[in-house]
Design a protein around this motif. Structure first.
Motif, PDB file in Angstrom:
ATOM      1  N   ARG A   1       0.689  -1.169  -0.025  1.00 58.91           N
ATOM      2  CA  ARG A   1       0.099  -0.154   0.044  1.00 58.91           C
ATOM      3  C   ARG A   1       0.960   1.409   0.049  1.00 58.91           C
ATOM      4  NH1 ARG A   1      -5.064  -1.602   4.145  1.00 58.91           N
ATOM      5  NH2 ARG A   1      -5.521  -3.625   3.000  1.00 58.91           N
ATOM      6  N   ARG A   2       2.204   1.084   0.642  1.00 59.60           N
ATOM      7  CA  ARG A   2       2.831   2.576   0.815  1.00 59.60           C
ATOM      8  C   ARG A   2       3.862   2.492  -0.330  1.00 59.60           C
ATOM      9  NH1 ARG A   2       2.791   6.600   3.716  1.00 59.60           N
ATOM     10  NH2 ARG A   2       4.686   6.217   5.010  1.00 59.60           N
ATOM     11  N   GLY A   3       4.508   1.168  -0.844  1.00 60.80           N
ATOM     12  CA  GLY A   3       5.641   1.214  -1.539  1.00 60.80           C
ATOM     13  C   GLY A   3       6.734   0.980  -1.023  1.00 60.80           C
ATOM     14  N   TYR A   4       7.820   0.380  -1.406  1.00 60.55           N
ATOM     15  CA  TYR A   4       8.965   0.073  -0.774  1.00 60.55           C
ATOM     16  C   TYR A   4       9.717   1.120  -0.122  1.00 60.55           C
ATOM     17  CZ  TYR A   4      13.832  -1.705   0.137  1.00 60.55           C
ATOM     18  OH  TYR A   4      14.848  -1.988   0.777  1.00 60.55           O
TER      19      TYR A   4
ATOM     20  N   ALA B   1       9.374   0.844  11.240  1.00 60.47           N
ATOM     21  CA  ALA B   1       8.594   1.396  12.498  1.00 60.47           C
ATOM     22  C   ALA B   1       7.145   1.163  12.375  1.00 60.47           C
ATOM     23  CB  ALA B   1       8.970   2.710  12.870  1.00 60.47           C
ATOM     24  N   GLU B   2       6.615   1.446  10.936  1.00 56.86           N
ATOM     25  CA  GLU B   2       5.472   1.362  10.721  1.00 56.86           C
ATOM     26  C   GLU B   2       5.052  -0.137  10.476  1.00 56.86           C
ATOM     27  OE1 GLU B   2       2.537   2.876   7.109  1.00 56.86           O
ATOM     28  OE2 GLU B   2       4.623   3.043   6.802  1.00 56.86           O
TER      29      GLU B   2
ATOM     30  N   TRP C   1       0.108  -8.757  -4.665  1.00 55.73           N
ATOM     31  CA  TRP C   1      -0.050  -8.619  -6.000  1.00 55.73           C
ATOM     32  C   TRP C   1       0.698  -7.326  -6.330  1.00 55.73           C
ATOM     33  CZ3 TRP C   1       0.100 -10.998 -10.478  1.00 55.73           C
ATOM     34  CH2 TRP C   1       0.100 -10.294 -11.713  1.00 55.73           C
ATOM     35  N   SER C   2       0.668  -6.181  -5.643  1.00 56.18           N
ATOM     36  CA  SER C   2       1.088  -4.931  -5.700  1.00 56.18           C
ATOM     37  C   SER C   2       3.127  -5.317  -5.632  1.00 56.18           C
ATOM     38  CB  SER C   2       0.742  -3.733  -4.600  1.00 56.18           C
ATOM     39  OG  SER C   2       1.500  -2.827  -4.735  1.00 56.18           O
ATOM     40  N   VAL C   3       3.377  -6.070  -4.553  1.00 60.23           N
ATOM     41  CA  VAL C   3       4.321  -6.384  -4.063  1.00 60.23           C
ATOM     42  C   VAL C   3       5.154  -6.903  -5.222  1.00 60.23           C
ATOM     43  CG1 VAL C   3       5.940  -7.622  -2.663  1.00 60.23           C
ATOM     44  CG2 VAL C   3       4.134  -6.294  -1.619  1.00 60.23           C
TER      45      VAL C   3
END
Length: 204
Positions: free
Chosen positions: A20-23, A29-30, A100-102
């Protein structure tokens, strides 16, 4: 909690965050907060952000491959096997959008070693599809079926089309796995059926 279970929780959180955030935007920490553990524990178990991302790619790639292989029932006609495999492929992409995004977006856009991990998975899927196409050629029993080079190229083209179609289906949010698989079967298999029987298109 056993270490293996804790690691899977961390990787679940990592896949969700990376997807969701991108690499680059994702932080350890998140990921730790989402997994409900401390940041030092993530580093202790999974070492670094790069190693964690690589582990996520490998896990999700293996899960995708396993889903496709489980869906294909040996002994069925080649077109039914391909239909089952494609449906499983699209279903996995739809049911696991972060994974799938990964695999499809994040890993491919951040260079080695991530892209190599995805390429290895893709090679396995291409080889799997090539076996189905070769079996279809054997079932046809007609003179002049596609050769090994043709089979390899067709498998690459089919997998590439499936990847693009899965990305489109996920973005639209209105296309089911069976609809996506039917689209690709209608687009590719009808033409493949003639080729497998020895009929070829020519510009002349």
């Amino acid at each position: 909690m056993p270490r293996a279970v804790r690691e899977q929780q961390m990787m679940d959180a990592a896949v969700r965050t990376f997807g969701r955030r991108g690499y680059r935007a994702a932080s350890m920490a998140e990921i730790a907060e989402l997994a409900g553990v401390s940041k030092p524990l993530v580093y202790l178990y999974l070492h670094s952000k790069e190693e964690l991302f690589t582990a996520c790619i490998r896990r999700e790639a293996q899960a995708l491959l396993a889903a496709v292989e489980r869906a294909v029932e040996p002994g069925l006609p080649a077109d039914r096997q391909l239909w089952a495999g494609l449906t499983a492929f699209f279903a996995y992409a739809a049911e696991h959008p972060d994974a799938w995004s990964v695999l499809h977006r994040q890993a491919r856009t951040h260079g080695e070693p991530f892209a190599l991990e995805v390429a290895a998975m893709r090679d396995e899927i291409v080889a799997f599809v090539a076996v189905l196409l070769e079996a279809a050629a054997g079932e046809a029993g007609s003179p002049g079926p596609p050769g090994e080079r043709d089979i390899a190229g067709l498998a690459q083209a089919l997998v590439g089309a499936a990847e693009s179609l899965a990305a489109w289906a996920n973005e639209s949010g209105t296309v089911s796995a069976k609809e996506a698989a039917a689209t690709l079967m209608n687009f590719a298999w009808v033409g493949l059926g003639d080729l497998i029987k020895g009929e070829r298109w020519s510009p002349h």
